[in-house]
Design an enzyme around this catalytic site. Structure first.
Site, PDB file in Angstrom:
ATOM      1  CG  HIS A   1      61.564  72.058  10.425  1.00 15.67           C
ATOM      2  ND1 HIS A   1      61.905  72.508  11.678  1.00 15.67           N
ATOM      3  CD2 HIS A   1      62.570  72.452   9.603  1.00 15.67           C
ATOM      4  CE1 HIS A   1      63.063  73.141  11.628  1.00 15.67           C
ATOM      5  NE2 HIS A   1      63.491  73.121  10.374  1.00 15.67           N
TER       6      HIS A   1
ATOM      7  NE  ARG B   1      63.828  68.847   6.222  1.00 13.87           N
ATOM      8  CZ  ARG B   1      63.542  70.151   6.302  1.00 13.87           C
ATOM      9  NH1 ARG B   1      64.378  71.056   5.817  1.00 13.87           N
ATOM     10  NH2 ARG B   1      62.408  70.544   6.842  1.00 13.87           N
TER      11      ARG B   1
ATOM     12  CG  ASP C   1      69.144  49.742   7.662  1.00 14.57           C
ATOM     13  OD1 ASP C   1      69.837  49.710   6.637  1.00 14.57           O
ATOM     14  OD2 ASP C   1      69.607  49.611   8.810  1.00 14.57           O
TER      15      ASP C   1
ATOM     16  CD  GLU D   1      69.279  74.027   7.052  1.00 16.52           C
ATOM     17  OE1 GLU D   1      68.115  74.423   6.896  1.00 16.52           O
ATOM     18  OE2 GLU D   1      69.555  72.889   7.484  1.00 16.52           O
TER      19      GLU D   1
ATOM     20  CG  ASP E   1      66.289  77.237   8.300  1.00 17.80           C
ATOM     21  OD1 ASP E   1      66.085  77.869   9.347  1.00 17.80           O
ATOM     22  OD2 ASP E   1      65.797  76.125   8.078  1.00 17.80           O
TER      23      ASP E   1
END
Length: 253
Positions: free
Chosen positions: A46, A71, A85, A147, A173
């Site tokens: 977000h 996230r 990575d 969520e 959420d």
């Protein structure tokens, strides 16, 4: 391999505290990494952040005592592997609604034979060390976000998935999906019960439970309740709150 401070906190029987980055900026990442938090989570879902921002932010965090987490925007294997990575030591994956979703997260973040992650840990070797490949699977933290109604209904089975370290509850959420608003510290009884159910499911499975919180006070309360990973709001929200407080002092609010 460099240790994961989140796991160190857990091994000591303590909750880990994470900063949360909404700004795609390495300077902000460095400031938060030096603030005293155990880890710093870069939000690619977000926040106003993309993968190129993530790389320089991970570089900034690596110069601080905090452990870097990301996230990811979704459970697509490519972005999970890219984040790892690039040097992330933890993956928080949104919208995990089923056992299949949780297994896909574990598969994308684990090397064979545990999973299907391909080899090429670029910055992972620089940050983690030359023995990264031998210890990465045991060092990286994997948290599945609960969520939605579907995720809540499947939370016991999700927590039982091998290789998953735990769950991370998105209270806004979850409240939205339950038709009860988007409060980050909900007072609604249904949402509170849903959060308690997530915590109980994680504990019953021997897994960790995390939660996004609107303040340090709420984060402390949730840690005392038994949550193992707490976020005392985001950089953007903290900046807005600090500005509003200062403007109120000079009569501009």
């Amino acid at each position: 391999m460099r240790p994961n401070r989140v796991r160190e906190r857990w091994n000591a029987g303590e909750a880990a505290v994470s900063g949360w980055l909404s700004f795609g900026n390495s300077y902000t990442a460095e400031i938060v990494g030096l603030s005293g938090v155990d880890c710093v989570t870069i939000d690619l879902q977000h926040a106003m952040t993309d993968v190129s921002d993530m790389i320089v932010m991970l570089q900034a965090i690596s110069a601080t005592p905090a452990t870097p987490f990301v996230r990811v925007p979704n459970a697509e294997p490519g972005i999970i592997m890219k984040a790892l990575d690039a040097g992330s030591y933890g993956i928080i994956c949104p919208l995990v609604n089923s056992v299949g979703d949780a297994k896909a997260l574990v598969d994308a973040s684990s090397y064979p034979p545990l999973g299907g992650r391909s080899f090429g840990p670029a910055r992972g070797l620089l940050y983690g060390g030359p023995d990264y490949a031998q210890h990465a699977d045991a060092t990286i933290v994997r948290l599945a976000m609960i969520e939605t109604r579907e995720g809540l209904a499947a939370v016991d089975d999700i927590c039982a998935v091998d290789g998953l370290d735990g769950i991370f509850v998105g209270p806004s959420d979850l409240g939205l999906n339950l038709g009860r608003g988007t409060a980050a510290d909900p007072s609604d009884s249904d949402v509170r019960a849903a959060i308690d159910r997530c915590l109980a499911a994680a504990k019953a499975a021997g897994k960790r439970a995390g939660l996004f919180c609107p303040s340090g006070a709420v984060a402390r309360r949730r840690a005392e309740q038994g949550f193992d990973f707490v976020v005392p709001n985001s950089d953007a929200n903290l900046l807005k709150a600090a500005l509003a407080a200062e403007l109120a002092v000079i009569g501009k609010a």
